[in-house]
Design a protein around this motif. Structure first.
Motif, PDB file in Angstrom:
ATOM      1  N   SER A   1      69.269  16.969  55.377  1.00  0.00           N
ATOM      2  CA  SER A   1      67.875  18.642  55.591  1.00  0.00           C
ATOM      3  C   SER A   1      66.485  17.928  56.469  1.00  0.00           C
ATOM      4  CB  SER A   1      66.977  18.787  54.602  1.00  0.00           C
ATOM      5  OG  SER A   1      67.956  19.423  53.334  1.00  0.00           O
ATOM      6  N   ALA A   2      66.444  16.851  56.772  1.00  0.00           N
ATOM      7  CA  ALA A   2      65.763  16.096  58.055  1.00  0.00           C
ATOM      8  C   ALA A   2      66.630  16.136  59.640  1.00  0.00           C
ATOM      9  CB  ALA A   2      65.366  14.734  57.684  1.00  0.00           C
ATOM     10  N   GLY A   3      68.070  16.389  59.769  1.00  0.00           N
ATOM     11  CA  GLY A   3      68.533  16.095  60.626  1.00  0.00           C
ATOM     12  C   GLY A   3      68.718  14.711  61.283  1.00  0.00           C
ATOM     13  N   ASP A   4      68.754  14.402  60.458  1.00  0.00           N
ATOM     14  CA  ASP A   4      69.287  12.674  60.957  1.00  0.00           C
ATOM     15  C   ASP A   4      69.923  11.897  59.933  1.00  0.00           C
ATOM     16  OD1 ASP A   4      68.370  10.125  62.829  1.00  0.00           O
ATOM     17  OD2 ASP A   4      67.241   9.783  60.359  1.00  0.00           O
ATOM     18  N   ALA A   5      71.220  12.995  59.738  1.00  0.00           N
ATOM     19  CA  ALA A   5      72.335  12.190  58.718  1.00  0.00           C
ATOM     20  C   ALA A   5      73.473  11.507  59.517  1.00  0.00           C
ATOM     21  CB  ALA A   5      72.930  12.737  57.765  1.00  0.00           C
ATOM     22  N   ALA A   6      73.943  10.801  59.030  1.00  0.00           N
ATOM     23  CA  ALA A   6      75.506   9.987  60.060  1.00  0.00           C
ATOM     24  C   ALA A   6      75.924  11.140  60.253  1.00  0.00           C
ATOM     25  CB  ALA A   6      75.697   8.931  58.453  1.00  0.00           C
ATOM     26  N   ASP A   7      76.948  10.839  62.106  1.00  0.00           N
ATOM     27  CA  ASP A   7      77.686  11.930  62.470  1.00  0.00           C
ATOM     28  C   ASP A   7      79.100  12.544  61.811  1.00  0.00           C
ATOM     29  OD1 ASP A   7      76.708  11.403  64.778  1.00  0.00           O
ATOM     30  OD2 ASP A   7      76.848   9.636  65.182  1.00  0.00           O
ATOM     31  N   VAL A   8      78.892  10.843  60.843  1.00  0.00           N
ATOM     32  CA  VAL A   8      80.593  11.331  59.808  1.00  0.00           C
ATOM     33  C   VAL A   8      80.183  10.993  58.682  1.00  0.00           C
ATOM     34  CG1 VAL A   8      82.813  10.460  59.173  1.00  0.00           C
ATOM     35  CG2 VAL A   8      82.285  10.695  61.671  1.00  0.00           C
ATOM     36  N   PHE A   9      80.691  11.663  57.590  1.00  0.00           N
ATOM     37  CA  PHE A   9      80.092  11.390  55.630  1.00  0.00           C
ATOM     38  C   PHE A   9      81.283  11.713  55.673  1.00  0.00           C
ATOM     39  CE2 PHE A   9      78.069  15.204  57.340  1.00  0.00           C
ATOM     40  CZ  PHE A   9      78.246  16.597  56.004  1.00  0.00           C
ATOM     41  N   GLY A  10      80.984  10.545  53.610  1.00  0.00           N
ATOM     42  CA  GLY A  10      82.572  10.909  53.420  1.00  0.00           C
ATOM     43  C   GLY A  10      82.504  11.914  52.216  1.00  0.00           C
ATOM     44  N   VAL A  11      82.884  12.676  51.486  1.00  0.00           N
ATOM     45  CA  VAL A  11      83.174  13.366  50.513  1.00  0.00           C
ATOM     46  C   VAL A  11      83.614  13.842  49.979  1.00  0.00           C
ATOM     47  CG1 VAL A  11      81.659  15.136  52.440  1.00  0.00           C
ATOM     48  CG2 VAL A  11      83.885  15.381  51.565  1.00  0.00           C
ATOM     49  N   GLN A  12      83.575  13.982  48.391  1.00  0.00           N
ATOM     50  CA  GLN A  12      84.615  14.636  47.410  1.00  0.00           C
ATOM     51  C   GLN A  12      84.312  15.771  47.517  1.00  0.00           C
ATOM     52  OE1 GLN A  12      83.039  13.127  43.221  1.00  0.00           O
ATOM     53  NE2 GLN A  12      84.869  11.504  43.392  1.00  0.00           N
ATOM     54  N   THR A  13      86.261  16.264  47.377  1.00  0.00           N
ATOM     55  CA  THR A  13      86.954  18.064  46.900  1.00  0.00           C
ATOM     56  C   THR A  13      85.974  17.797  45.070  1.00  0.00           C
ATOM     57  OG1 THR A  13      88.392  16.521  45.774  1.00  0.00           O
ATOM     58  CG2 THR A  13      88.261  17.363  48.036  1.00  0.00           C
ATOM     59  N   GLY A  14      85.137  19.187  45.531  1.00  0.00           N
ATOM     60  CA  GLY A  14      84.581  20.008  44.091  1.00  0.00           C
ATOM     61  C   GLY A  14      83.699  20.150  44.325  1.00  0.00           C
ATOM     62  N   ALA A  15      82.767  19.688  43.443  1.00  0.00           N
ATOM     63  CA  ALA A  15      81.195  20.929  43.840  1.00  0.00           C
ATOM     64  C   ALA A  15      80.336  19.525  45.174  1.00  0.00           C
ATOM     65  CB  ALA A  15      80.314  19.873  42.684  1.00  0.00           C
ATOM     66  N   MET A  16      80.519  19.029  45.329  1.00  0.00           N
ATOM     67  CA  MET A  16      79.794  17.474  46.746  1.00  0.00           C
ATOM     68  C   MET A  16      80.755  18.235  47.632  1.00  0.00           C
ATOM     69  SD  MET A  16      80.236  14.065  48.123  1.00  0.00           S
ATOM     70  CE  MET A  16      79.173  13.472  49.109  1.00  0.00           C
ATOM     71  N   TYR A  17      81.412  18.525  47.977  1.00  0.00           N
ATOM     72  CA  TYR A  17      82.474  19.339  49.087  1.00  0.00           C
ATOM     73  C   TYR A  17      81.805  21.050  48.976  1.00  0.00           C
ATOM     74  CZ  TYR A  17      85.952  20.918  52.337  1.00  0.00           C
ATOM     75  OH  TYR A  17      86.675  21.450  53.470  1.00  0.00           O
ATOM     76  N   ASN A  18      81.922  21.103  48.108  1.00  0.00           N
ATOM     77  CA  ASN A  18      81.015  23.076  48.293  1.00  0.00           C
ATOM     78  C   ASN A  18      79.459  22.650  48.558  1.00  0.00           C
ATOM     79  OD1 ASN A  18      83.755  23.797  47.916  1.00  0.00           O
ATOM     80  ND2 ASN A  18      82.729  24.011  45.305  1.00  0.00           N
ATOM     81  N   GLU A  19      78.993  21.779  47.900  1.00  0.00           N
ATOM     82  CA  GLU A  19      77.413  21.338  48.509  1.00  0.00           C
ATOM     83  C   GLU A  19      76.670  21.305  49.674  1.00  0.00           C
ATOM     84  OE1 GLU A  19      73.868  19.412  46.120  1.00  0.00           O
ATOM     85  OE2 GLU A  19      75.625  18.482  46.351  1.00  0.00           O
ATOM     86  N   PHE A  20      78.172  20.819  50.547  1.00  0.00           N
ATOM     87  CA  PHE A  20      77.105  20.481  51.850  1.00  0.00           C
ATOM     88  C   PHE A  20      77.746  21.115  52.395  1.00  0.00           C
ATOM     89  CE2 PHE A  20      76.481  16.401  49.532  1.00  0.00           C
ATOM     90  CZ  PHE A  20      75.003  16.137  49.765  1.00  0.00           C
ATOM     91  N   ARG A  21      78.421  21.958  52.567  1.00  0.00           N
ATOM     92  CA  ARG A  21      79.222  23.222  53.250  1.00  0.00           C
ATOM     93  C   ARG A  21      78.925  23.745  54.983  1.00  0.00           C
ATOM     94  NH1 ARG A  21      83.369  25.053  52.443  1.00  0.00           N
ATOM     95  NH2 ARG A  21      84.118  23.279  51.512  1.00  0.00           N
ATOM     96  N   ASP A  22      77.200  23.694  54.846  1.00  0.00           N
ATOM     97  CA  ASP A  22      76.340  24.293  55.203  1.00  0.00           C
ATOM     98  C   ASP A  22      76.323  23.209  56.836  1.00  0.00           C
ATOM     99  OD1 ASP A  22      76.246  27.067  55.153  1.00  0.00           O
ATOM    100  OD2 ASP A  22      74.233  26.281  53.104  1.00  0.00           O
ATOM    101  N   PHE A  23      76.939  21.758  56.376  1.00  0.00           N
ATOM    102  CA  PHE A  23      76.449  20.891  57.129  1.00  0.00           C
ATOM    103  C   PHE A  23      77.394  20.620  57.309  1.00  0.00           C
ATOM    104  CE2 PHE A  23      72.749  21.355  54.533  1.00  0.00           C
ATOM    105  CZ  PHE A  23      71.986  21.081  55.464  1.00  0.00           C
TER     106      PHE A  23
END
Length: 437
Positions: free
Chosen positions: A84-106
């Motif tokens: 949200s702050a525009g300062d996240a890592a360039d590559v990040f780990g995701v877990q399929t399911g809720a987390m993967y969907n939650e961060f879709r806009d990024f």
């Protein structure tokens, strides 16, 4: 499902933040290096992770990897803030399911990258079921898998069974009797780090899938009520694991990593533990304590699935992509980030799987050829592979964050005996009806 922008609720607890400014390049011998920031809970803090990154950097001297390890829950919370702050890592780990969907806009759409690199038929190189978990509603893929894992297993240190002349349990009643014998002799029963919600979900889904896998997944999708008698039975069995002394006393206050796993994998001080296929990696752990437990004289461990409801059939395991890598669509170094992700799903995955047995292959063209695995480890790996081929009940990670959170809460309330199975089922069903899908 409607896409949602991640909402952030800042509490008094302050998250440890990365440097505010992104450093995109630094002077290095022979020219500039592009810095790619990577954040994930997996791969973890093991020494081989640094070895793997060093291998990548040797092959790509123009790219510098800054890897930040964070436990899963902290990783997710920090991503919410940093994205949200525009300062996240360039590559990040995701877990399929809720987390993967939650961060879709990024998450950057990786489909064009895969097509350009491997052609239009690139998808055929990957496990079909695994990729179905990463396929978006728009038929695009926003992350790529490192490897597969399977949940729902129980691990047994057979030296304890031999000590008390016990056979490995095959069903709930036998498990209850075995745990009582261990308790009577001052030993731990079956250990679960129930402070961590992920292992609670894993084991309840294993129980529910054994009772009726079709109804379990139908209920998650809102098509069968959670108040169905089969699902109520699964909540009752889960609660009984605490009431009947199958799980250790105080389980809700104990975490999996590293509280419970250290007792099993490094100390060898407990007879059984709940965990997934990824625990096979302990056989390859360079830690001296783990080596003594898993490769010492007389070492004997068995991984197994239980018949929870006594119908004569063992439970199904649940399949998941252990971790996938996504590229931050706000990154200013996407090309370098893709170079790293591409290397990780190929050479990195081979290093982690065949070198350290962290996952099962997600790629169809990867041969499972683990070197240095002892006979005991080979037998357990073959069991996991066989179950993964012929006994998968469904996915491990549900896609609905709000529903998942209510289930997590009710599993805790059931463990505390604060609710009955019927009451928990109704609360979860109410949440299911309110859940957007």
């Amino acid at each position: 499902m409607k896409r949602k922008v991640v909402s952030i609720l800042l509490t008094g607890a302050m998250l440890v933040s990365m440097p505010a400014a992104q450093i995109f390049a630094e002077e290095a011998e022979g020219g500039e290096q592009t810095v790619v920031r990577v954040q994930s809970w997996n791969p973890g803090e093991d020494p081989y992770r640094d070895e793997m990154i060093a291998m990548f950097e040797e092959e790509h001297p123009d790219i510098k990897i800054e890897y930040t390890f964070m436990p899963y829950t902290d990783h997710v919370e920090k991503l919410k803030v940093d994205l949200s702050a525009g300062d996240a890592a360039d590559v990040f780990g995701v877990q399929t399911g809720a987390m993967y969907n939650e961060f879709r806009d990024f998450e950057e759409d990786l489909t064009p990258y895969m097509v350009e690199e491997y052609g239009e038929d690139w998808l055929s190189n990957y496990n079909e079921y695994a990729m179905s978990l990463l396929k978006g509603a728009d038929d695009k893929y926003y992350a790529m898998p490192l490897g597969l894992s399977y949940a729902g297993y129980i691990w047994a240190n057979m030296s304890y069974f031999k000590k008390y002349d016990l056979a490995l349990p095959t069903n709930y009643e036998e498990l209850k009797a075995v745990c009582q014998t261990f308790r009577d002799n001052g030993e731990y029963p079956l250990v679960i780090g129930a402070k961590d919600s992920w292992i609670n979900i894993d084991m309840w889904m294993n129980i529910a899938g054994d009772v009726n896998a079709e109804k379990l997944y139908s209920a998650i999708e809102g098509e069968t009520p959670f108040t169905d008698e089969d699902l109520v039975q699964s909540f009752a069995i889960w609660q009984n694991c605490f009431k009947d002394g199958i799980f250790q006393d105080g389980a809700l206050g104990v975490g999996m990593y590293s509280d419970s796993t250290d007792m099993y994998q490094k100390e060898g001080s407990i007879p059984m533990i709940t965990n997934g296929s990824w625990a096979l990696g302990a056989y390859m752990d360079g830690d001296e304590q783990s080596q003594a437990v898993y490769n010492g004289e007389g070492s004997d461990h068995e991984v197994f699935l239980l018949d929870w409801n006594g119908d004569g059939q063992i439970a199904h395991c649940a399949e998941a992509i252990d971790v996938s890598f996504a590229i931050n669509n706000q990154s200013e170094v996407k090309d370098a980030a893709w170079t790293f992700v591409d290397w990780m799903i190929n050479k990195g995955a081979d290093f982690l799987i065949n070198g350290h047995l962290q996952y099962m292959p997600a790629r169809n063209d990867m041969e499972l050829s683990v070197e240095g695995l002892n006979e005991d480890g080979m037998a357990n790996m073959n069991y996991v592979v066989e179950q993964g081929k012929n006994n998968v009940g469904g996915y491990r990670e549900m896609a609905y964050a709000e529903l998942k959170e209510v289930i997590i809460n009710e599993l805790t309330e059931l463990a505390l005996e604060s609710v009955t199975p019927e009451e928990a089922a109704q609360i979860i069903e109410d949440a299911s009806q309110a859940q957007e899908r």
